[in-house]
Design a protein around this motif. Structure first.
Motif, PDB file in Angstrom:
ATOM      1  N   HIS A  25     102.398 115.916  72.271  1.00  0.00           N
ATOM      2  CA  HIS A  25     103.729 116.484  72.520  1.00  0.00           C
ATOM      3  C   HIS A  25     103.727 117.131  73.910  1.00  0.00           C
ATOM      4  CE1 HIS A  25     107.394 118.769  72.037  1.00  0.00           C
ATOM      5  NE2 HIS A  25     107.613 118.165  70.869  1.00  0.00           N
ATOM      6  N   LYS A  26     104.480 116.530  74.850  1.00  0.00           N
ATOM      7  CA  LYS A  26     104.384 116.936  76.258  1.00  0.00           C
ATOM      8  C   LYS A  26     104.884 118.355  76.496  1.00  0.00           C
ATOM      9  CE  LYS A  26     104.477 112.390  78.305  1.00  0.00           C
ATOM     10  NZ  LYS A  26     105.117 111.501  79.239  1.00  0.00           N
ATOM     11  N   ARG A  27     105.990 118.718  75.887  1.00  0.00           N
ATOM     12  CA  ARG A  27     106.544 120.063  76.123  1.00  0.00           C
ATOM     13  C   ARG A  27     105.599 121.129  75.583  1.00  0.00           C
ATOM     14  NH1 ARG A  27     109.308 123.023  79.562  1.00  0.00           N
ATOM     15  NH2 ARG A  27     110.370 124.730  78.555  1.00  0.00           N
ATOM     16  N   VAL A  28     105.042 120.925  74.429  1.00  0.00           N
ATOM     17  CA  VAL A  28     104.117 121.908  73.841  1.00  0.00           C
ATOM     18  C   VAL A  28     102.818 121.951  74.645  1.00  0.00           C
ATOM     19  CG1 VAL A  28     102.860 122.571  71.755  1.00  0.00           C
ATOM     20  CG2 VAL A  28     105.166 121.659  71.572  1.00  0.00           C
TER      21      VAL A  28
ATOM     22  N   GLU B  76     100.089 133.022  81.727  1.00  0.00           N
ATOM     23  CA  GLU B  76     101.433 133.168  82.258  1.00  0.00           C
ATOM     24  C   GLU B  76     102.348 133.573  81.110  1.00  0.00           C
ATOM     25  OE1 GLU B  76     102.773 129.801  84.525  1.00  0.00           O
ATOM     26  OE2 GLU B  76     100.754 129.440  85.283  1.00  0.00           O
ATOM     27  N   THR B  77     103.334 134.383  81.406  1.00  0.00           N
ATOM     28  CA  THR B  77     104.234 134.829  80.346  1.00  0.00           C
ATOM     29  C   THR B  77     105.195 133.710  79.984  1.00  0.00           C
ATOM     30  OG1 THR B  77     105.744 135.734  81.983  1.00  0.00           O
ATOM     31  CG2 THR B  77     104.142 137.245  81.042  1.00  0.00           C
ATOM     32  N   LEU B  78     105.439 133.582  78.700  1.00  0.00           N
ATOM     33  CA  LEU B  78     106.405 132.611  78.208  1.00  0.00           C
ATOM     34  C   LEU B  78     107.745 133.323  78.047  1.00  0.00           C
ATOM     35  CD1 LEU B  78     104.307 130.762  75.462  1.00  0.00           C
ATOM     36  CD2 LEU B  78     104.757 130.034  77.789  1.00  0.00           C
ATOM     37  N   SER B  79     108.790 132.684  78.497  1.00  0.00           N
ATOM     38  CA  SER B  79     110.110 133.297  78.377  1.00  0.00           C
ATOM     39  C   SER B  79     110.554 133.269  76.920  1.00  0.00           C
ATOM     40  CB  SER B  79     111.117 132.547  79.251  1.00  0.00           C
ATOM     41  OG  SER B  79     111.325 131.254  78.737  1.00  0.00           O
ATOM     42  N   SER B  80     111.553 134.046  76.614  1.00  0.00           N
ATOM     43  CA  SER B  80     112.048 134.085  75.239  1.00  0.00           C
ATOM     44  C   SER B  80     112.622 132.733  74.837  1.00  0.00           C
ATOM     45  CB  SER B  80     113.085 135.187  75.082  1.00  0.00           C
ATOM     46  OG  SER B  80     114.151 134.972  75.981  1.00  0.00           O
ATOM     47  N   ALA B  81     113.224 131.984  75.786  1.00  0.00           N
ATOM     48  CA  ALA B  81     113.752 130.652  75.484  1.00  0.00           C
ATOM     49  C   ALA B  81     112.616 129.695  75.110  1.00  0.00           C
ATOM     50  CB  ALA B  81     114.511 130.108  76.687  1.00  0.00           C
ATOM     51  N   GLU B  82     111.476 129.806  75.776  1.00  0.00           N
ATOM     52  CA  GLU B  82     110.335 128.946  75.461  1.00  0.00           C
ATOM     53  C   GLU B  82     109.755 129.285  74.094  1.00  0.00           C
ATOM     54  OE1 GLU B  82     108.804 128.084  80.020  1.00  0.00           O
ATOM     55  OE2 GLU B  82     108.039 129.841  78.933  1.00  0.00           O
ATOM     56  N   VAL B  83     109.724 130.570  73.751  1.00  0.00           N
ATOM     57  CA  VAL B  83     109.227 130.970  72.432  1.00  0.00           C
ATOM     58  C   VAL B  83     110.181 130.469  71.355  1.00  0.00           C
ATOM     59  CG1 VAL B  83     108.713 132.958  70.966  1.00  0.00           C
ATOM     60  CG2 VAL B  83     107.981 132.962  73.346  1.00  0.00           C
ATOM     61  N   LEU B  84     111.481 130.575  71.594  1.00  0.00           N
ATOM     62  CA  LEU B  84     112.467 130.054  70.634  1.00  0.00           C
ATOM     63  C   LEU B  84     112.324 128.539  70.474  1.00  0.00           C
ATOM     64  CD1 LEU B  84     115.654 132.109  71.553  1.00  0.00           C
ATOM     65  CD2 LEU B  84     114.318 132.250  69.452  1.00  0.00           C
ATOM     66  N   GLU B  85     112.027 127.871  71.561  1.00  0.00           N
ATOM     67  CA  GLU B  85     111.814 126.429  71.519  1.00  0.00           C
ATOM     68  C   GLU B  85     110.619 126.076  70.630  1.00  0.00           C
ATOM     69  OE1 GLU B  85     111.359 122.835  74.814  1.00  0.00           O
ATOM     70  OE2 GLU B  85     111.485 124.920  75.458  1.00  0.00           O
ATOM     71  N   LEU B  86     109.536 126.838  70.749  1.00  0.00           N
ATOM     72  CA  LEU B  86     108.369 126.608  69.889  1.00  0.00           C
ATOM     73  C   LEU B  86     108.708 126.849  68.422  1.00  0.00           C
ATOM     74  CD1 LEU B  86     105.484 128.237  71.963  1.00  0.00           C
ATOM     75  CD2 LEU B  86     105.726 125.833  71.379  1.00  0.00           C
ATOM     76  N   GLU B  87     109.454 127.911  68.159  1.00  0.00           N
ATOM     77  CA  GLU B  87     109.836 128.204  66.772  1.00  0.00           C
ATOM     78  C   GLU B  87     110.737 127.100  66.214  1.00  0.00           C
ATOM     79  OE1 GLU B  87     111.497 132.099  67.158  1.00  0.00           O
ATOM     80  OE2 GLU B  87     109.526 133.068  67.154  1.00  0.00           O
ATOM     81  N   ARG B  88     111.585 126.549  67.045  1.00  0.00           N
ATOM     82  CA  ARG B  88     112.469 125.442  66.629  1.00  0.00           C
ATOM     83  C   ARG B  88     111.622 124.206  66.305  1.00  0.00           C
ATOM     84  NH1 ARG B  88     116.115 122.046  70.296  1.00  0.00           N
ATOM     85  NH2 ARG B  88     114.285 122.546  71.495  1.00  0.00           N
TER      86      ARG B  88
END
Length: 141
Positions: A109-112, A123-135
């Protein structure tokens, strides 16, 4: 309230006696100047003055005892040890577990994989990236 008598100044008397005994001493001259400007000396400076005055025989013992009492009366100042350095970035273990769970099922999975490389490089992950992982996790279940 106890007030010191202005006409009795033991430190000034000792400084003057030391200046007479050792007129070329820059240390004593410096202490004399500081005492006149500031009106007092630090505990370390008083200790240095006391050690110098012990070597001069013309200074009375009662003045030395008074100076020693003044030194003992002053508080000791200790520097505390600095706290251990904290890392700039602390990894969130929950996010790491989310990525491992996704990559266990879809290892390419390229994005992950991109987010995991950011996570591994601290590096810090933005809240949008964390939400993406949860999705992604919700889609897997």
């Amino acid at each position: 309230m106890y007030r010191k008598r202005i006409d009795v100044d033991v430190v000034m008397d000792i400084l003057k006696a030391l200046l007479e005994a050792q007129p070329h001493s820059t240390f004593v001259a410096s202490l004399y100047q500081q005492y006149q400007e500031r009106g007092g000396l630090s505990k370390k400076q008083l200790e240095g003055l006391y050690n110098k005055s012990l070597k001069v025989k013309s200074i009375p013992a009662n003045k030395l005892a008074t100076l020693e009492a003044m030194i003992l009366k002053r508080p000791n100042r200790y520097k505390s040890t600095p706290p251990p350095p904290k890392p700039l970035y602390e990894k969130d273990e929950r996010i790491g577990q989310l990525m491992e769970a996704i990559l266990a099922k879809y290892p390419q999975h390229k994005r992950v994989l991109f987010l995991k490389s950011k996570y591994d490089n601290n590096e810090t992950l933005s809240s949008a990236e964390v939400l993406e992982l949860e999705r992604f996790i919700k889609v897997l279940k």
